[in-house]
Design a protein around this motif. Sequence first.
Motif, short mmCIF file in Angstrom:
data_model
loop_
_atom_site.label_atom_id
_atom_site.label_comp_id
_atom_site.label_asym_id
_atom_site.label_seq_id
_atom_site.Cartn_x
_atom_site.Cartn_y
_atom_site.Cartn_z
N VAL A 9 0.86 -1.18 0.00
CA VAL A 9 0.00 0.00 0.00
C VAL A 9 0.89 1.23 0.00
O VAL A 9 1.85 1.30 0.77
CB VAL A 9 -0.91 0.02 1.26
N THR A 10 0.59 2.18 -0.86
CA THR A 10 1.34 3.42 -0.90
C THR A 10 0.56 4.49 -0.15
O THR A 10 -0.63 4.67 -0.37
CB THR A 10 1.55 3.88 -2.36
N CYS A 11 1.22 5.17 0.76
CA CYS A 11 0.60 6.24 1.54
C CYS A 11 1.20 7.56 1.09
O CYS A 11 2.42 7.73 1.11
CB CYS A 11 0.86 6.01 3.02
N VAL A 12 0.35 8.49 0.70
CA VAL A 12 0.79 9.82 0.29
C VAL A 12 0.36 10.80 1.38
O VAL A 12 -0.80 10.86 1.74
CB VAL A 12 0.17 10.22 -1.07
N ALA A 13 1.33 11.54 1.92
CA ALA A 13 1.02 12.49 2.99
C ALA A 13 1.63 13.85 2.66
O ALA A 13 2.74 13.93 2.15
CB ALA A 13 1.57 12.00 4.33
N THR A 14 0.88 14.89 2.94
CA THR A 14 1.39 16.25 2.83
C THR A 14 1.67 16.73 4.24
O THR A 14 0.86 16.58 5.13
CB THR A 14 0.34 17.17 2.16
N HIS A 20 13.95 20.48 6.97
CA HIS A 20 15.06 20.17 7.87
C HIS A 20 14.60 19.42 9.11
O HIS A 20 15.37 18.66 9.70
CB HIS A 20 15.86 21.43 8.24
N VAL A 21 13.34 19.60 9.51
CA VAL A 21 12.79 18.85 10.65
C VAL A 21 12.66 17.37 10.29
O VAL A 21 13.02 16.49 11.07
CB VAL A 21 11.43 19.43 11.10
N VAL A 22 12.17 17.09 9.08
CA VAL A 22 12.04 15.71 8.62
C VAL A 22 13.43 15.08 8.50
O VAL A 22 13.64 13.93 8.91
CB VAL A 22 11.29 15.64 7.28
N GLU A 23 14.39 15.82 7.96
CA GLU A 23 15.75 15.31 7.82
C GLU A 23 16.37 15.03 9.19
O GLU A 23 17.05 14.01 9.37
CB GLU A 23 16.60 16.30 7.04
N TYR A 24 16.13 15.90 10.16
CA TYR A 24 16.67 15.70 11.51
C TYR A 24 16.08 14.45 12.13
O TYR A 24 16.81 13.62 12.68
CB TYR A 24 16.37 16.94 12.38
N LEU A 25 14.77 14.28 12.06
CA LEU A 25 14.14 13.08 12.61
C LEU A 25 14.64 11.83 11.87
O LEU A 25 14.87 10.80 12.49
CB LEU A 25 12.62 13.16 12.54
N GLY A 26 14.82 11.93 10.57
CA GLY A 26 15.36 10.81 9.80
C GLY A 26 16.74 10.40 10.29
O GLY A 26 17.05 9.21 10.41
N ARG A 27 17.59 11.41 10.59
CA ARG A 27 18.92 11.11 11.13
C ARG A 27 18.82 10.46 12.51
O ARG A 27 19.56 9.52 12.81
CB ARG A 27 19.77 12.38 11.19
N ALA A 51 10.10 9.00 8.74
CA ALA A 51 9.91 10.22 9.53
C ALA A 51 8.65 10.97 9.11
O ALA A 51 7.98 11.59 9.94
CB ALA A 51 11.13 11.13 9.39
N VAL A 52 8.29 10.91 7.83
CA VAL A 52 7.13 11.67 7.34
C VAL A 52 5.84 11.23 8.01
O VAL A 52 5.13 12.05 8.60
CB VAL A 52 7.03 11.60 5.79
N PRO A 53 5.46 9.93 8.00
CA PRO A 53 4.21 9.57 8.68
C PRO A 53 4.28 9.73 10.20
O PRO A 53 3.26 10.01 10.84
CB PRO A 53 3.98 8.11 8.30
N VAL A 54 5.48 9.61 10.78
CA VAL A 54 5.62 9.83 12.23
C VAL A 54 5.30 11.28 12.56
O VAL A 54 4.51 11.57 13.48
CB VAL A 54 7.04 9.45 12.72
N LEU A 55 5.88 12.22 11.80
CA LEU A 55 5.58 13.64 12.04
C LEU A 55 4.12 13.95 11.75
O LEU A 55 3.50 14.76 12.45
CB LEU A 55 6.51 14.52 11.21
N ARG A 56 3.57 13.34 10.73
CA ARG A 56 2.14 13.53 10.43
C ARG A 56 1.29 13.06 11.60
O ARG A 56 0.32 13.69 11.97
CB ARG A 56 1.79 12.79 9.14
N TRP A 57 1.68 11.93 12.18
CA TRP A 57 0.95 11.38 13.33
C TRP A 57 1.00 12.37 14.50
O TRP A 57 -0.02 12.62 15.14
CB TRP A 57 1.57 10.04 13.73
N PHE A 58 2.17 12.96 14.76
CA PHE A 58 2.28 13.95 15.82
C PHE A 58 1.46 15.20 15.51
O PHE A 58 0.85 15.79 16.40
CB PHE A 58 3.74 14.34 16.08
N ARG A 59 1.46 15.65 14.25
CA ARG A 59 0.69 16.84 13.87
C ARG A 59 -0.80 16.63 14.08
O ARG A 59 -1.53 17.56 14.41
CB ARG A 59 0.93 17.21 12.40
N GLU A 60 -1.27 15.41 13.89
CA GLU A 60 -2.69 15.10 14.07
C GLU A 60 -2.99 14.73 15.52
O GLU A 60 -4.05 14.19 15.80
CB GLU A 60 -3.10 13.95 13.13
N ARG A 61 -2.03 14.95 16.41
CA ARG A 61 -2.16 14.68 17.84
C ARG A 61 -2.46 13.20 18.13
O ARG A 61 -3.26 12.88 19.00
CB ARG A 61 -3.21 15.57 18.46
#
Length: 72
Positions: A9-14, A20-27, A51-61
Amino acid sequence: MTTRGFALVTCVATLDVPCHVVEYLGRLLAVHRRWIGTPRRSRALGPFRQAVPVLRWFRERGCVHCFELVLL
């Protein structure tokens, strides 16, 4: 498409956070993987893509049901 009997399954998230926040979390994820001894190429997603879906999860609380999945 299937791999080893599993459907992919492909997940597309905006994400409205700076790149740089995504890159930092990726590191951080990459360092953690090395620290716990995860073999290279053993994860379905690389650290940046994880990192992208993790940050999305945090943004959606933490609302798991708020994710939009787009099947391609």
